[in-house]
Design a protein around this motif. Structure first.
Motif, PDB file in Angstrom:
ATOM      1  N   ASN A 136      -0.434   6.061 -15.244  1.00  0.00           N
ATOM      2  CA  ASN A 136      -0.518   6.410 -16.283  1.00  0.00           C
ATOM      3  C   ASN A 136      -1.052   8.546 -16.238  1.00  0.00           C
ATOM      4  OD1 ASN A 136      -0.008   4.633 -17.599  1.00  0.00           O
ATOM      5  ND2 ASN A 136      -1.165   4.185 -18.418  1.00  0.00           N
ATOM      6  N   GLN A 137      -2.215   8.776 -15.245  1.00  0.00           N
ATOM      7  CA  GLN A 137      -2.576   9.662 -14.501  1.00  0.00           C
ATOM      8  C   GLN A 137      -1.630  10.201 -13.518  1.00  0.00           C
ATOM      9  OE1 GLN A 137      -7.104   9.769 -14.101  1.00  0.00           O
ATOM     10  NE2 GLN A 137      -7.614   8.691 -16.199  1.00  0.00           N
ATOM     11  N   SER A 138      -0.721  10.890 -13.767  1.00  0.00           N
ATOM     12  CA  SER A 138       0.090  11.839 -12.885  1.00  0.00           C
ATOM     13  C   SER A 138       1.015  12.656 -13.468  1.00  0.00           C
ATOM     14  CB  SER A 138       0.739  10.742 -12.483  1.00  0.00           C
ATOM     15  OG  SER A 138       1.792  11.202 -11.614  1.00  0.00           O
ATOM     16  N   ALA A 139       1.501  13.630 -12.761  1.00  0.00           N
ATOM     17  CA  ALA A 139       1.909  14.381 -13.383  1.00  0.00           C
ATOM     18  C   ALA A 139       3.756  13.778 -13.812  1.00  0.00           C
ATOM     19  CB  ALA A 139       2.720  15.673 -12.314  1.00  0.00           C
ATOM     20  N   SER A 140       3.899  12.981 -12.985  1.00  0.00           N
ATOM     21  CA  SER A 140       5.098  12.043 -13.539  1.00  0.00           C
ATOM     22  C   SER A 140       5.123  10.219 -13.790  1.00  0.00           C
ATOM     23  CB  SER A 140       6.082  12.262 -12.448  1.00  0.00           C
ATOM     24  OG  SER A 140       5.714  11.174 -11.562  1.00  0.00           O
ATOM     25  N   GLY A 141       3.715  10.733 -15.030  1.00  0.00           N
ATOM     26  CA  GLY A 141       3.779   9.297 -15.209  1.00  0.00           C
ATOM     27  C   GLY A 141       4.173   8.348 -16.545  1.00  0.00           C
ATOM     28  N   THR A 142       4.504   9.264 -17.047  1.00  0.00           N
ATOM     29  CA  THR A 142       5.925   8.604 -18.274  1.00  0.00           C
ATOM     30  C   THR A 142       7.547   8.126 -17.504  1.00  0.00           C
ATOM     31  OG1 THR A 142       5.485  10.236 -20.062  1.00  0.00           O
ATOM     32  CG2 THR A 142       7.293   9.400 -19.989  1.00  0.00           C
ATOM     33  N   ASP A 143       7.512   8.843 -16.207  1.00  0.00           N
ATOM     34  CA  ASP A 143       8.920   8.098 -15.717  1.00  0.00           C
ATOM     35  C   ASP A 143       8.798   7.218 -14.584  1.00  0.00           C
ATOM     36  OD1 ASP A 143      10.519  10.281 -17.100  1.00  0.00           O
ATOM     37  OD2 ASP A 143      10.413  11.606 -14.791  1.00  0.00           O
ATOM     38  N   LYS A 144       7.377   6.987 -14.153  1.00  0.00           N
ATOM     39  CA  LYS A 144       6.765   5.446 -14.034  1.00  0.00           C
ATOM     40  C   LYS A 144       7.154   4.832 -14.362  1.00  0.00           C
ATOM     41  CE  LYS A 144       4.088   8.338 -10.404  1.00  0.00           C
ATOM     42  NZ  LYS A 144       2.114   8.728 -10.085  1.00  0.00           N
ATOM     43  N   CYS A 145       6.720   4.684 -15.267  1.00  0.00           N
ATOM     44  CA  CYS A 145       6.520   4.020 -16.876  1.00  0.00           C
ATOM     45  C   CYS A 145       7.397   3.376 -16.755  1.00  0.00           C
ATOM     46  CB  CYS A 145       5.658   4.206 -18.612  1.00  0.00           C
ATOM     47  SG  CYS A 145       3.957   4.634 -18.162  1.00  0.00           S
ATOM     48  N   ASN A 146       8.752   4.255 -17.486  1.00  0.00           N
ATOM     49  CA  ASN A 146      10.001   3.869 -17.587  1.00  0.00           C
ATOM     50  C   ASN A 146      10.826   2.777 -16.461  1.00  0.00           C
ATOM     51  OD1 ASN A 146       9.809   6.590 -20.109  1.00  0.00           O
ATOM     52  ND2 ASN A 146      10.934   4.416 -20.205  1.00  0.00           N
ATOM     53  N   ALA A 147      10.194   3.373 -15.520  1.00  0.00           N
ATOM     54  CA  ALA A 147      10.982   3.262 -14.243  1.00  0.00           C
ATOM     55  C   ALA A 147      10.781   1.606 -13.865  1.00  0.00           C
ATOM     56  CB  ALA A 147      10.622   3.705 -12.690  1.00  0.00           C
ATOM     57  N   GLY A 199       1.138  -1.337  -0.005  1.00  0.00           N
ATOM     58  CA  GLY A 199       0.041   0.290  -0.058  1.00  0.00           C
ATOM     59  C   GLY A 199       0.610   0.905   0.279  1.00  0.00           C
ATOM     60  N   ILE A 200       1.538   1.387  -0.783  1.00  0.00           N
ATOM     61  CA  ILE A 200       2.631   2.566  -1.061  1.00  0.00           C
ATOM     62  C   ILE A 200       1.227   3.918  -1.685  1.00  0.00           C
ATOM     63  CG2 ILE A 200       3.894   1.611  -2.955  1.00  0.00           C
ATOM     64  CD1 ILE A 200       3.045   3.656  -5.000  1.00  0.00           C
ATOM     65  N   LYS A 201       2.891   4.835  -1.282  1.00  0.00           N
ATOM     66  CA  LYS A 201       1.986   5.960  -1.046  1.00  0.00           C
ATOM     67  C   LYS A 201       1.617   6.880  -2.132  1.00  0.00           C
ATOM     68  CE  LYS A 201       4.771  11.561   0.292  1.00  0.00           C
ATOM     69  NZ  LYS A 201       5.830  11.507   1.236  1.00  0.00           N
ATOM     70  N   PRO A 202       0.637   7.250  -2.728  1.00  0.00           N
ATOM     71  CA  PRO A 202       0.364   8.237  -3.248  1.00  0.00           C
ATOM     72  C   PRO A 202       2.155   9.161  -4.494  1.00  0.00           C
ATOM     73  CG  PRO A 202      -1.252   9.118  -2.210  1.00  0.00           C
ATOM     74  CD  PRO A 202      -0.483   7.928  -1.010  1.00  0.00           C
ATOM     75  N   GLY A 203       2.359   8.526  -5.420  1.00  0.00           N
ATOM     76  CA  GLY A 203       3.230   9.268  -6.181  1.00  0.00           C
ATOM     77  C   GLY A 203       4.407   8.726  -5.866  1.00  0.00           C
ATOM     78  N   SER A 204       4.304   7.658  -5.326  1.00  0.00           N
ATOM     79  CA  SER A 204       6.004   7.110  -4.795  1.00  0.00           C
ATOM     80  C   SER A 204       6.578   5.767  -5.975  1.00  0.00           C
ATOM     81  CB  SER A 204       6.020   6.691  -3.394  1.00  0.00           C
ATOM     82  OG  SER A 204       4.616   5.787  -3.465  1.00  0.00           O
ATOM     83  N   ASP A 205       6.069   5.680  -7.523  1.00  0.00           N
ATOM     84  CA  ASP A 205       5.397   4.204  -7.694  1.00  0.00           C
ATOM     85  C   ASP A 205       7.284   4.611  -8.922  1.00  0.00           C
ATOM     86  OD1 ASP A 205       2.620   3.685  -8.340  1.00  0.00           O
ATOM     87  OD2 ASP A 205       3.488   5.611  -8.021  1.00  0.00           O
ATOM     88  N   ALA A 206       7.122   6.294  -8.216  1.00  0.00           N
ATOM     89  CA  ALA A 206       9.336   5.550  -9.763  1.00  0.00           C
ATOM     90  C   ALA A 206      10.234   5.022  -8.245  1.00  0.00           C
ATOM     91  CB  ALA A 206       9.394   6.687 -10.810  1.00  0.00           C
ATOM     92  N   TYR A 207       9.508   5.751  -7.159  1.00  0.00           N
ATOM     93  CA  TYR A 207      10.776   5.848  -6.426  1.00  0.00           C
ATOM     94  C   TYR A 207      10.699   4.327  -5.775  1.00  0.00           C
ATOM     95  CZ  TYR A 207      14.042   7.191  -2.431  1.00  0.00           C
ATOM     96  OH  TYR A 207      14.289   7.563  -1.212  1.00  0.00           O
TER      97      TYR A 207
END
Length: 337
Positions: free
Chosen positions: A294-305, A209-217
């Protein structure tokens, strides 16, 4: 009475539908048992397709200020009020938000109308919020918007990871397909990474249950962990990728130890390291990410991570891990932030 085979227009699963037409009206639908996406299954929305095309409860004539009028009167009123707004406040006061279900030709006409004729820059669509980040992520990683997986990979995988995806609600036919595959293969594991506990967790072996927005991290931490534990596929990296050292350095700079990543993502360190170990140890891994990524200000970086971790472990190119053919030239790496 006639029958025709078509495709459900709702979500991206692409279920096949057999439609029954009577006197020019859609009277019934059922799943196409021969279709490779759903094999006859339909969710609630797909099963009710014939009920959505009726006129019950719908406007059949335009209305202006609650009064039913002719189409000519309605169009004149719309044009007059739009022009009045533009005259008083400027073109930028007009905005439009379009559906992701529009066809390419519809988008073209809408752009001509709002940007070209009305002169407003404020035109957006659900398509950009929905899939543009995924498209750019694939183009940065592979040079094209080409998803390497197919549905059979889900049934042959050893580990399936759902990231920002409530598959049980949003793609129920695909969720049922994975559920059946998991019942057939008790060794298959499913990990759900989502700030919310959703119904998809029902068949999960591990929930983060991660903190919202921390996917790339989290996934940068996974890449750094794989390098530290010597879980990289060096031969695969040499043959099929380019720029790995820069991407790894960026990930190591962003993410620290497992404890630091766990604190930043607000998850239990032992659960996080269990996920890292499962991902690194299994060769046949498929990650499904959806609108939570996908629906994020850093969505592309999350995908690439996420994609970077699959490339680092050689987890693209065979059944159960994205069976599509690998490109002839090395794929460029992208440093996700």
């Amino acid at each position: 009475m006639t029958q025709a085979k078509t495709t459900c227009p709702y979500c991206g699963v692409g279920c096949g539908v057999t439609a029954t037409v009577e006197a020019g009206t859609l009277s019934a639908v059922e799943g196409d048992r021969e279709h490779p996406a759903n094999f006859g299954r339909l969710c609630v929305k797909g099963s009710a397709l014939h009920e959505t095309l009726g006129h019950q409860g719908r406007l059949t004539q335009p209305r202006v200020d609650g009064v039913e009028v002719s189409w000519e009167t309605a169009l004149d009123a719309t044009a007059e009020r739009l022009n009045a707004l533009r005259t008083e406040h400027g073109n930028q006061t007009v905005a439009a938000y379009l559906s992701g279900q529009l066809l390419t030709e519809d988008y073209y006409v809408a752009n001509k109308l709002f940007k070209g004729f009305l002169g407003t820059p404020h035109l957006d669509t659900n398509s950009r919020l929905c899939m543009a980040s995924a498209v750019v992520g694939y183009k940065r990683a592979f040079g094209a918007d080409a998803v390497p997986c197919n549905y059979e990979d889900l049934e042959e995988a050893e580990l399936i990871v759902l990231v920002g995806s409530n598959l049980a609600w949003n793609h129920p036919v695909l969720y049922q397909r994975i559920k059946v595959a998991k019942e057939r293969n008790p060794l298959m594991r499913l990990v759900v990474i989502d700030p919310r506990v959703t119904d998809s967790c029902e068949i999960a072996d591990l929930y983060l249950g991660i903190k919202p927005g921390s996917d790339a991290y989290l996934f940068n931490g996974l890449l750094a962990w794989m390098a530290q534990r010597r879980k990289l596929d060096t031969l695969y990296l040499e043959r099929h990728t380019d720029g790995f050292d820069d991407a790894l350095a960026a990930a190591q700079q962003t993410a620290g130890s497992v404890a630091e990543v766990a604190e930043a993502c607000d998850v239990d360190p032992e659960r996080l390291e269990t996920f890292y170990y499962w991902f690194a140890s299994q060769l046949h891994v498929v990650t499904l990410y959806s609108q939570g990524v996908n629906q994020s200000a850093s969505g592309t970086d999350k995908c690439n991570a996420i994609i970077n971790c699959h490339l680092a472990g050689g987890k693209i190119g065979l059944p159960g891990r994205g069976r599509s053919r690998l490109p002839a030239s090395p794929m460029p790496w992208v440093a996700a932030k």
